[in-house]
Design a protein around this motif. Structure first.
Motif: not given
Length: 773
Positions: A147-168
């Motif tokens: 496959l040909v992919l376009r990627l980025k490093r794991p990056r999530g949204l940072i908000n009070p009470g929000g889910f930490d995708f980068e930790r996940h």
């Protein structure tokens, strides 16, 4: 406890403490220091046994640093973000076909960039969008693709009470996210025709769907028995959270222990049928291998997710303790499980499930393990549920910001039904369906009937008033005090003043921020990617301006970002909801916000596009809260529909500072808006129009308003190029401070009489553990 048990327990606590301390670091030490620290701690342990606890602590810290460093080094190199990369890899897990796309995970083993090999491999999460004719790609488990992919490093949204995708992502081993780029070279290399557990799981799930149909019973049963949560919708997850049964949905210790127990029962049945077996093999020699085999077999069927692997390691360690060392106490087996798990994967401490599992078991051992008498089964179950509810309440609030008030009752009903009916019938029925559908279908149907009744009861409980309670974002001190309070409450009967332990729970109810005075304003520009959502709070009132986007095939930012932030900031009532205009990135999350908080007033410039009843937003509206004036300055009542230029523009003005909420207006409307605003306050904060599009933020507009601070709400590596470099340069030329949620995360600004405008926090910068980009 005997000395060996104390030694093992103290060693596991020391190792755990060393691993946990590392998770508080803003950055990891150099690699050479990590290796030196690990070698030094091992030498200290070998030569100075009196310092063994210190040595174990240092060993845990060094090992956790080294393991985290290795995991972070495997992430996609920054230079490859957004580039076309041709990869070869194997599909892992179950692909999720969605509306217009297929979501799947790929283990990349080779990668090429501009026909040259690049040092990148690992687990990536991808979307493959449907072609122009609407057809979605057919992806099967275990197949191998180029496959040909376009990627980025794991990056999530940072908000009070929000889910930490980068930790996940760190705990799950995800090294990049992205999508499949349309390219002629995309092709399947191998269909994976050999034995494949995930393909087996897919056939079982298709069998459940064929018997139970597209129903809540089918969705929840798939998740509960086989770890496939893809089919569960927002309502079903809401019921699960409200009734406190997420642990029954995530394949965890309860599931693995149940099937491990089936192995023990089978071993004991063999003893009864063939008693001479015990003359050759002692009971544990037969029980432990069969127990472990059943646990491993079920873990494979459940998809080997992180909670499943963790639970399997726990069960295996306890079985080894029982088989080899004849565990002297329950704490002996628990301590050994902690040691083994931390040695295998120290990053597991970043998972809420790790703490809930081990702390829950520790509470039960502490409160129930030493009894000399046994109660009736149902009374023991009620007692255990009460202990778990009190003991785990602080951790539940810390990780999830909420607790289920009906959870104890729901679990007393659900746990026996899941353990003794639903799991056995669903798993056996699914396996039988593969061999003989006529035999498997009745078993699945029985599981469906039972699930239907249980789900009916759970939905009723979830609808009860105050079924769950939400808490403001707590600090570490409040967590520690609450854990001490739980210990105090669960002390043996007869000790005085046990009820005072409740007082130590009170700090969990206190917001982190001090109350506002009259005339003060708190503004929180949320990190919602390519979109906008702003929370405005005075002493007694709250307003939400825009709600971010909603992506039916992925997530609703109103639900996953705006509402959790409001709860974390202790907003209990929403006085006003303003939707600038109908574009998805501004209005998509409106329904979720309205469902969670019924606003007193809801308005917008394009009510017909939001699918939620709104009043028309018209210039001239004025209201005041706590000595803070709010006014709508655009659009006029006689203005034609001008799409983005019809955005509802709101001015918030305190004694010496003001906020301009500008929506998506362009330079065509900016002149009129500047005229309506008139003379600006001493300190002005501008929400950058249209996320920093080059068609907005004209020089005349900036010179007319001369803001002190401009805040752009944009997505990381936005495909629209927002904010445009020329716009950023224009703000710089006017000496206007410029912040962007893409790099800052959420941004909190405070208006006060003393300081005027003060930036209180930039989430990505202030909350920066080592795993965060």
């Amino acid at each position: 406890m005997k000395a060996p048990t104390l030694t093992l327990l103290s060693g596991s606590v020391a190792l755990l403490a060393g691993v946990v301390v590392v998770q508080l670091l803003p950055q990891l030490p150099p690699l050479w220091l990590e290796i030196a620290g690990l070698l030094f701690s091992l030498l200290l342990l070998w030569h100075l046994p009196r310092l063994r606890l210190l040595a174990i602590f240092l060993c845990g810290a060094a090992w956790a640093c080294l393991r985290a460093d290795i995991a972070l080094s495997q992430r996609l190199p920054l230079a490859l973000e957004g580039e076309d990369i041709q990869v070869s890899g194997t599909i892992i897990g179950l692909p999720q076909a969605q509306e217009g796309s297929t979501r799947f995970e790929l283990y990349v083993d080779t990668a090429l960039h501009e026909k040259a090999s690049v040092p990148f491999a690992g687990h990536v999460r991808l979307n493959w969008y449907a072609s122009k004719d609407g057809s979605a790609p057919d992806i099967t488990p275990c197949s191998r693709w180029q496959l040909v992919l376009r990627l980025k490093r794991p990056r999530g949204l940072i908000n009070p009470g929000g889910f930490d995708f980068e930790r996940h992502a760190l705990t799950q081993g995800i090294v990049a996210t992205g999508y499949v780029h349309d390219d002629a070279s995309n092709q399947m290399l191998d269909s994976g025709s050999g034995f494949c557990v995930d393909r087996l799981r897919q056939k079982i799930l298709q069998g459940i769907d064929s018997v139970l149909g597209d129903t809540p019973e089918s969705h929840v049963l798939r998740a509960m028995a086989f770890g496939d949560q893809a089919a569960m919708d927002e309502h079903e997850w809401a019921v699960v959270r409200a009734t406190g049964i997420p642990h029954l949905i995530a394949i965890s210790g309860l599931h693995i222990a149940l099937f491990s127990g089936f192995g023990v029962l089978l071993a004991r049945l063999l003893w009864r049928l063939f008693p001479r077996l015990t003359l050759r093999w002692p009971a544990p020699m037969l029980e432990a291998p069969l127990s472990l085999f059943f646990a491993l077999a079920y873990a494979m069927l459940a998809g080997f997710g992180l909670p499943t692997r963790r639970s399997l390691v726990m069960i295996a360690a306890i079985l080894v303790a029982s088989f080899v060392w004849r565990a002297r106490s329950s704490f002996h087996g628990l301590a050994l499980a902690v040691l083994v798990l931390l040695i295998c994967d120290p990053l597991c401490v970043l998972s809420a499930g790790f703490w809930l599992s081990f702390v829950g078991v520790a509470w039960l051992i502490l409160c129930l393990g030493g009894r000399g008498t046994r109660r009736h089964g149902w009374r023991e179950m009620l007692n255990a549920q009460g202990i778990a509810s009190i003991g785990l309440l602080p951790l539940t609030i810390w990780f999830f910001g909420q607790s289920s008030l009906v959870g104890p009752l729901a679990n007393v009903l659900a746990v026996p039904m899941v353990c003794f009916i639903l799991l056995p019938f669903a798993v056996l029925g699914g396996l039988m369906f593969l061999i003989a559908p006529a035999l498997g279908a009745p078993l699945l149907q029985v599981a469906g009937w039972v699930m239907h009744g249980l789900w009916w009861a759970l939905e009723k409980m979830a609808a009860w008033p105050a079924a769950q309670h939400y808490f403001p974002e707590p600090n570490l001190l409040a967590l520690v005090l609450a854990l001490l309070g739980a210990l105090w409450l669960l002390l043996p009967r007869g000790l005085p003043a046990r009820g005072l332990g409740l007082a130590l729970f009170l700090p969990l109810l206190w917001p982190l921020h001090t109350p506002l005075a009259d005339g003060e304003v708190d503004i929180t520009v949320l990190d919602v990617g390519q979109g906008l959502s702003v929370l405005v709070q005075t002493r007694d009132h709250a307003m939400v301006y825009d709600t971010g986007a909603r992506f039916p095939s992925a997530f609703d930012l109103g639900e996953v970002a705006v509402v959790p932030a409001m709860r974390a900031l202790a907003i209990t009532h929403l006085d006003r909801l303003v939707i600038s205009h109908g574009d998805n990135d501004h209005a998509g999350g409106t329904a979720a916000v309205v469902a969670a908080y019924i606003p007193d007033i809801s308005e917008g410039s394009e009510p017909q596009r939001t699918h939620v009843p709104l009043q028309h937003c018209v210039a001239g509206e004025i209201w005041a809260w706590n000595d803070v004036q709010f006014s709508v300055v655009h659009p006029r009542a006689d203005s034609p529909d001008l799409d983005n230029d019809s955005s509802c523009v709101v001015l918030v003005r305190s004694a010496n500072a003001e906020l301009i909420l500008s929506g998506d207006i362009s330079s065509k409307a900016e002149a009129q808006v500047a005229i309506e605003i008139g003379a600006t306050a001493a300190h002005t904060v501008l929400i950058v129009p249209h996320h920093g599009s080059k068609s907005s933020s004209s020089l005349a507009f900036l010179q007319a308003l001369h803001p002190q601070l401009a805040i752009a709400s944009a997505g990381y590596r936005s495909r629209f190029g927002h904010p445009h470099p020329s716009v950023v340069a224009r703000y710089a030329e006017q000496n206007i401070a410029f912040l962007n949620t893409a790099s800052s995360g959420f941004i909190q600004v405070h208006f006060s009489a003393e300081s005027g405008v003060e930036v209180m926090e930039q989430g990505r910068l202030a909350r920066h553990p080592y795993w965060r980009e």
